[in-house]
Design an enzyme around this catalytic site. Structure first.
Site, PDB file in Angstrom:
ATOM      1  N   SER A 164      10.215   6.551  -5.160  1.00 16.52           N
ATOM      2  CA  SER A 164       8.871   7.065  -4.890  1.00 16.52           C
ATOM      3  C   SER A 164       8.888   8.424  -4.213  1.00 16.52           C
ATOM      4  O   SER A 164       7.863   9.113  -4.183  1.00 16.52           O
ATOM      5  CB  SER A 164       8.095   6.076  -4.014  1.00 16.52           C
ATOM      6  N   HIS A 171       8.209   6.127 -11.858  1.00 16.92           N
ATOM      7  CA  HIS A 171       7.690   5.591 -10.601  1.00 16.92           C
ATOM      8  C   HIS A 171       6.486   4.703 -10.881  1.00 16.92           C
ATOM      9  O   HIS A 171       5.377   5.183 -11.091  1.00 16.92           O
ATOM     10  CB  HIS A 171       7.330   6.753  -9.665  1.00 16.92           C
TER      11      HIS A 171
END
Length: 286
Positions: free
Chosen positions: A123, A144
């Protein structure tokens, strides 16, 4: 590089909240999945999360019982990284630590075929730095997923310094095959999502710590004022305060004091109150 049409088996490294969610949506989409973690107990917890999630989808009428059982049957679990040797694409969803991820990618580089794309669910961490641990940096890309993976529609595709254009295209296409929608980010700290989201959460924590309002009113104000489903403190508990702290510290290191973690966030993590997953964070949970 393998084309999406030739991807039948997807490897997932890490059976935590994100990894189990990725395994679930891949299996539901018809892919065979090899889910790997370092301990059998982690794999058992991951499978339990997947079963509970599938049951909720069935109860809501979003998935048939037969399709849920078929998805579970497509998931194989293992503690052996070499079991990923026969996979056609791998998504890493291990702990948000650069040293750990680089070690995993170096190992994946040695056990998978040389034309297999290696994706990371990081992330905040640099795709370029992770890719440098391999002999195939052009085949490394960020995918992500948003949390919770089975519910959230978005996937952020992150392009490393050496990521090949066709790999970026594959990352979008694979994510869309899981019934997701994508957007793209360059390999800059926090990408698009966390570069904007974490300061919002962090400032909500600061406002609570400094007595601006109660936590309930901070969350209520943000929900009513900006039409988001959760306020910053609720969302922090949902994500996990330890994950929020890791992400904010990475951004602080890369981008300076505007991202300095709130003191109360650090104190909560030090106390072991990490949010929903521990039963307490800013709120308490059964």
């Amino acid at each position: 590089m393998r084309e999406l049409e030739s991807v039948d088996t997807v490897g997932v490294v890490g059976a935590g909240t994100m990894g189990s969610g990725i395994a679930q949506v891949a299996a539901t989409a018809g892919y065979d999945v090899v889910l790997r973690d370092v301990e059998s107990a982690f794999l058992e917890d991951g499978l339990e999360r997947i079963e509970d999630s599938l049951d909720r989808l069935v109860d809501r009428g979003d998935l048939s019982r037969a399709d849920a059982e078929a998805a579970l049957d497509r998931i194989e679990t293992t503690t052996d990284l070499e079991a990923l040797a026969g996979t056609d694409l791998v998504v890493e969803a291990a702990v948000e630590n650069m040293d750990v991820k680089r070690e995993i990618f170096a190992d994946l580089d040695s056990v998978t075929d040389e034309d297999v794309v290696l994706a990371t669910n990081t992330s905040t961490l640099s795709i370029t730095t992770i890719a440098a641990a391999t002999e195939r940096p052009e085949l490394v890309v960020g995918v992500h997923f948003m949390n919770p993976v089975p519910v959230m529609k978005g996937v952020e595709v992150v392009v490393g310094e050496k990521t090949a254009p066709e790999v970026v295209t594959l990352a979008h296409a694979f994510s869309e095959s899981l019934d997701k929608e994508t957007w793209e980010s360059d390999d800059k700290p926090g990408f698009v999502s966390n570069r904007i989201l974490m300061p919002w959460i962090n400032e909500g924590i600061r406002a609570f710590d400094e007595g601006v309002a109660t936590k309930e009113d901070i969350d209520r104000g943000m929900k009513l004022g900006t039409n988001v489903p959760m306020g910053p403190l609720e969302l922090a508990d949902h994500i996990g305060l330890d994950i929020c702290l890791d992400a904010t510290e990475t951004l602080h290191e890369e981008l300076g004091d505007r991202y300095k973690p709130a003191y109360l966030l650090k104190r909560k993590v030090d106390a072991g109150d990490l949010g929903k997953k521990t039963g307490a964070g800013f709120y308490e949970y059964d």
